[in-house]
Design a protein around this motif. Structure first.
Motif, PDB file in Angstrom:
ATOM      1  N   LEU A  50      12.457  22.662  -5.305  1.00  0.00           N
ATOM      2  CA  LEU A  50      11.356  23.384  -4.666  1.00  0.00           C
ATOM      3  C   LEU A  50      11.681  24.842  -4.330  1.00  0.00           C
ATOM      4  CD1 LEU A  50       8.482  23.201  -3.444  1.00  0.00           C
ATOM      5  CD2 LEU A  50       9.567  22.482  -1.291  1.00  0.00           C
ATOM      6  N   PRO A  51      12.818  25.159  -3.683  1.00  0.00           N
ATOM      7  CA  PRO A  51      13.076  26.559  -3.296  1.00  0.00           C
ATOM      8  C   PRO A  51      13.109  27.522  -4.479  1.00  0.00           C
ATOM      9  CG  PRO A  51      14.564  25.064  -2.150  1.00  0.00           C
ATOM     10  CD  PRO A  51      13.883  24.252  -3.216  1.00  0.00           C
ATOM     11  N   ILE A  52      13.574  27.047  -5.622  1.00  0.00           N
ATOM     12  CA  ILE A  52      13.654  27.921  -6.797  1.00  0.00           C
ATOM     13  C   ILE A  52      12.260  28.358  -7.238  1.00  0.00           C
ATOM     14  CG2 ILE A  52      14.334  28.023  -9.221  1.00  0.00           C
ATOM     15  CD1 ILE A  52      16.533  25.966  -8.529  1.00  0.00           C
ATOM     16  N   VAL A  53      11.340  27.400  -7.298  1.00  0.00           N
ATOM     17  CA  VAL A  53       9.976  27.698  -7.736  1.00  0.00           C
ATOM     18  C   VAL A  53       9.258  28.559  -6.704  1.00  0.00           C
ATOM     19  CG1 VAL A  53       7.768  26.699  -8.384  1.00  0.00           C
ATOM     20  CG2 VAL A  53       9.894  25.571  -9.073  1.00  0.00           C
ATOM     21  N   ILE A  54       9.378  28.210  -5.428  1.00  0.00           N
ATOM     22  CA  ILE A  54       8.686  28.961  -4.379  1.00  0.00           C
ATOM     23  C   ILE A  54       9.201  30.388  -4.285  1.00  0.00           C
ATOM     24  CG2 ILE A  54       8.243  29.088  -1.889  1.00  0.00           C
ATOM     25  CD1 ILE A  54       6.695  26.895  -3.364  1.00  0.00           C
ATOM     26  N   ALA A  55      10.504  30.568  -4.407  1.00  0.00           N
ATOM     27  CA  ALA A  55      11.073  31.924  -4.341  1.00  0.00           C
ATOM     28  C   ALA A  55      10.520  32.795  -5.462  1.00  0.00           C
ATOM     29  CB  ALA A  55      12.597  31.853  -4.424  1.00  0.00           C
ATOM     30  N   ARG A  56      10.390  32.206  -6.652  1.00  0.00           N
ATOM     31  CA  ARG A  56       9.853  32.965  -7.794  1.00  0.00           C
ATOM     32  C   ARG A  56       8.407  33.354  -7.537  1.00  0.00           C
ATOM     33  NH1 ARG A  56       7.416  31.502 -12.554  1.00  0.00           N
ATOM     34  NH2 ARG A  56       7.608  29.296 -12.040  1.00  0.00           N
ATOM     35  N   TRP A  57       7.613  32.426  -7.012  1.00  0.00           N
ATOM     36  CA  TRP A  57       6.211  32.730  -6.719  1.00  0.00           C
ATOM     37  C   TRP A  57       6.088  33.812  -5.638  1.00  0.00           C
ATOM     38  CZ3 TRP A  57       4.473  26.905  -6.359  1.00  0.00           C
ATOM     39  CH2 TRP A  57       4.245  26.417  -7.657  1.00  0.00           C
ATOM     40  N   LYS A  58       6.910  33.724  -4.617  1.00  0.00           N
ATOM     41  CA  LYS A  58       6.828  34.720  -3.540  1.00  0.00           C
ATOM     42  C   LYS A  58       7.200  36.120  -4.045  1.00  0.00           C
ATOM     43  CE  LYS A  58       7.371  31.736   0.500  1.00  0.00           C
ATOM     44  NZ  LYS A  58       8.176  31.410   1.721  1.00  0.00           N
ATOM     45  N   ASP A  59       8.175  36.161  -4.955  1.00  0.00           N
ATOM     46  CA  ASP A  59       8.515  37.453  -5.561  1.00  0.00           C
ATOM     47  C   ASP A  59       7.312  38.019  -6.322  1.00  0.00           C
ATOM     48  OD1 ASP A  59      11.057  37.684  -4.617  1.00  0.00           O
ATOM     49  OD2 ASP A  59      12.049  36.940  -6.421  1.00  0.00           O
ATOM     50  N   LYS A  83      16.212  35.832 -13.110  1.00  0.00           N
ATOM     51  CA  LYS A  83      16.687  36.105 -11.752  1.00  0.00           C
ATOM     52  C   LYS A  83      16.994  34.806 -11.010  1.00  0.00           C
ATOM     53  CE  LYS A  83      15.190  38.281  -7.424  1.00  0.00           C
ATOM     54  NZ  LYS A  83      14.059  39.006  -6.771  1.00  0.00           N
ATOM     55  N   ALA A  84      16.131  33.788 -11.187  1.00  0.00           N
ATOM     56  CA  ALA A  84      16.345  32.503 -10.515  1.00  0.00           C
ATOM     57  C   ALA A  84      17.659  31.867 -10.951  1.00  0.00           C
ATOM     58  CB  ALA A  84      15.180  31.564 -10.799  1.00  0.00           C
ATOM     59  N   ILE A  85      17.984  31.984 -12.242  1.00  0.00           N
ATOM     60  CA  ILE A  85      19.228  31.410 -12.759  1.00  0.00           C
ATOM     61  C   ILE A  85      20.434  32.200 -12.276  1.00  0.00           C
ATOM     62  CG2 ILE A  85      20.550  30.979 -14.868  1.00  0.00           C
ATOM     63  CD1 ILE A  85      17.824  30.424 -16.252  1.00  0.00           C
ATOM     64  N   GLU A  86      20.339  33.552 -12.339  1.00  0.00           N
ATOM     65  CA  GLU A  86      21.469  34.401 -11.964  1.00  0.00           C
ATOM     66  C   GLU A  86      21.795  34.322 -10.478  1.00  0.00           C
ATOM     67  OE1 GLU A  86      20.963  37.871 -15.409  1.00  0.00           O
ATOM     68  OE2 GLU A  86      20.209  38.220 -13.373  1.00  0.00           O
ATOM     69  N   THR A  87      20.783  34.070  -9.652  1.00  0.00           N
ATOM     70  CA  THR A  87      20.998  34.064  -8.198  1.00  0.00           C
ATOM     71  C   THR A  87      21.100  32.660  -7.615  1.00  0.00           C
ATOM     72  OG1 THR A  87      18.597  34.188  -7.815  1.00  0.00           O
ATOM     73  CG2 THR A  87      19.816  36.272  -7.929  1.00  0.00           C
ATOM     74  N   ALA A  88      21.146  31.645  -8.484  1.00  0.00           N
ATOM     75  CA  ALA A  88      21.272  30.266  -7.990  1.00  0.00           C
ATOM     76  C   ALA A  88      22.555  30.139  -7.164  1.00  0.00           C
ATOM     77  CB  ALA A  88      21.290  29.290  -9.156  1.00  0.00           C
ATOM     78  N   PRO A  89      22.486  29.521  -5.980  1.00  0.00           N
ATOM     79  CA  PRO A  89      23.644  29.477  -5.074  1.00  0.00           C
ATOM     80  C   PRO A  89      24.771  28.561  -5.530  1.00  0.00           C
ATOM     81  CG  PRO A  89      21.824  28.196  -4.173  1.00  0.00           C
ATOM     82  CD  PRO A  89      21.298  28.912  -5.382  1.00  0.00           C
ATOM     83  N   ASP A  90      24.464  27.604  -6.405  1.00  0.00           N
ATOM     84  CA  ASP A  90      25.520  26.693  -6.855  1.00  0.00           C
ATOM     85  C   ASP A  90      25.174  26.166  -8.250  1.00  0.00           C
ATOM     86  OD1 ASP A  90      23.701  24.427  -6.510  1.00  0.00           O
ATOM     87  OD2 ASP A  90      24.059  24.709  -4.366  1.00  0.00           O
ATOM     88  N   LYS A  94      21.629  26.010 -10.333  1.00  0.00           N
ATOM     89  CA  LYS A  94      21.523  26.744 -11.595  1.00  0.00           C
ATOM     90  C   LYS A  94      21.034  25.836 -12.712  1.00  0.00           C
ATOM     91  CE  LYS A  94      24.166  29.666 -14.756  1.00  0.00           C
ATOM     92  NZ  LYS A  94      25.481  30.316 -15.032  1.00  0.00           N
ATOM     93  N   GLU A  95      21.562  24.603 -12.762  1.00  0.00           N
ATOM     94  CA  GLU A  95      21.126  23.651 -13.782  1.00  0.00           C
ATOM     95  C   GLU A  95      19.652  23.326 -13.639  1.00  0.00           C
ATOM     96  OE1 GLU A  95      23.618  20.266 -13.562  1.00  0.00           O
ATOM     97  OE2 GLU A  95      25.437  21.312 -14.236  1.00  0.00           O
TER      98      GLU A  95
END
Length: 425
Positions: A50-59, A83-90, A94-95
């Protein structure tokens, strides 16, 4: 069990949901909300995705508040996934981001075609760099230049970005083909292409420095294939209007009730002046005998042009009605000092509507005047003095003060037109 914010369960699966503010919905095809399946029936997995998708939408929402360009929609999405892949925290995050990105690419292939999907894969997963995405940042590096130079550089690079979507498109052959196209299809001279290459190299150098690419050596004049012949150059050159055609253009401007354009055409038809030379003529530069050209693209262009008898009534009206000191109304706003820019565009629309092609431009009227003078047997040096050309031979060009105003007036009086141009007052 209470679901986290933005997470909904529908049937057996989990979905990310984010409301779009009303003020921004038009940008997103009038959608009220973003909705995307998280491709899982397990809440634990959904909460991690969820956070990955929401962060992209908010951007996207933040960018849409002031910088969204619909033409960059797909590229915007591509860059957000990268950006979502490059900034993934772990590694796990990232996967998940990569999995969602691949799902998005598959949908892109269905919607926009396989080539668009292949470009997206290159940018998201293989360090291919999109040119357009770097345009705005590059423009920050040239803000120290004057506005006209900035505009010229931006136009050149925008054209480059339209032809090369990503760095993967750039190689020796594609650059050669692009430079050749500038000459053959866009009809640019070698001098203009060389100048454009200087601007393009500024952008490519920025890309090389930022991403470690080595593209700059490809953009050289050596890669400009020389294919023009005397025949093709002559075919591409501007050609004169017939006198009757100039009269029809003048009447068409009157019929459209575009008096300023009609006046500009008449002035050009009886003087042979360039369009911006006329745009810069002030009332103080006009006398009963002629008008002084004090601003021209060449030294030879600074001259006095006799006032053709047919032009005197019109010139009297223009001087009397001037509101800003210029005989031709115009503006230099947004045109780098060229007061005639707006009138030039209106002329372009008019002549195109009347069936004239690319080889007929406003400058063609100047060629009409020269053609009439030649056909009347006027001496070439006198014609050069009237229209502001360099003298064809060194003796007159370096040592003569030129034809007298009386000589030029006698020559110019042989330029004639029918119809509304016979009396353009």
């Amino acid at each position: 069990m209470t679901l986290p914010k933005y997470l909904q369960k529908r049937r057996q699966g989990f979905y990310a949901v984010l409301e779009i503010p009303k003020a921004l919905r038009q940008i997103f095809d009038n959608k009220a909300r973003f909705i995307q399946s998280l491709e899982t029936r397990e809440q634990r997995v959904a909460e991690k995705r969820l956070p990955i998708v929401i962060a992209r939408w908010k951007d996207q929402l933040e960018q849409a508040k002031g910088t969204y360009d619909p033409a960059k929609g797909i590229l915007w999405e591509v860059m957000e996934w990268r950006k979502a892949i490059e900034t993934a925290p772990d590694d796990t995050s990232k996967e998940m981001a990569e999995s969602l990105a691949y799902d998005w690419v598959e949908k892109l292939a269905d919607k926009e075609g396989v080539p668009a999907a292949q470009e997206a894969v290159g940018v998201i997963f293989h360090n291919v760099q999109p040119l357009t995405a770097n345009f705005d940042d590059w423009t920050e590096t040239i803000k120290h230049l004057n506005p006209k130079t900035q505009a010229l550089q931006k136009n050149a690079v925008k054209d480059l970005c339209e032809n090369f979507k990503t760095t993967a498109d750039i190689d020796k052959n594609s650059v050669k083909n692009y430079l050749s196209m500038l000459r053959t299809e866009k009809d640019l001279s070698d001098k203009t292409i060389s100048l454009r290459l200087t601007f393009i190299r500024s952008f490519i150098s920025y890309m090389d420095d930022k991403y470690g690419t080595t593209l700059l050596p490809l953009f050289t004049v050596k890669n400009l294939a020389r294919t023009s012949t005397a025949k093709t150059v002559k075919q591409r050159a501007w050609i004169p209007f017939a006198a009757e055609e100039v009269s029809r253009l003048h009447q068409a401007a009157l019929d459209k009730k575009d008096q300023p354009l009609a006046d500009l055409i008449a002035c050009a038809a009886y003087t042979g002046c360039r369009i911006e030379e006329l745009g810069q003529v002030k009332t103080e530069h006009v006398s009963e005998q002629g008008l002084r050209i004090v601003d021209s693209k060449t030294a030879a262009g600074i001259r006095e042009v006799p006032l053709h008898p047919a032009l005197k009534p019109l010139m009297d009206r223009l001087r009397a009605s001037s509101k800003d000191g210029f005989i031709i109304p115009g503006t230099d706003e947004g045109s780098f000092g060229k007061r005639s820019a707006a009138l030039g565009k209106r002329f372009g629309h008019l002549k195109t509507k009347m069936g004239f092609g690319e080889q007929h431009v406003f400058h063609s009227i100047r060629k009409t005047v020269v053609s009439q003078l030649e056909q009347a047997g006027v001496n070439e040096n006198t014609t050069a003095d009237i229209v502001g050309h360099d003298k064809p031979r060194i003796t007159y060009g370096l040592y003569s003060s030129g034809a007298s105003l009386k000589q030029k007036a006698e020559a110019l009086s042989q330029v004639t037109y029918g119809g509304s141009l016979g009396n353009p007052a």
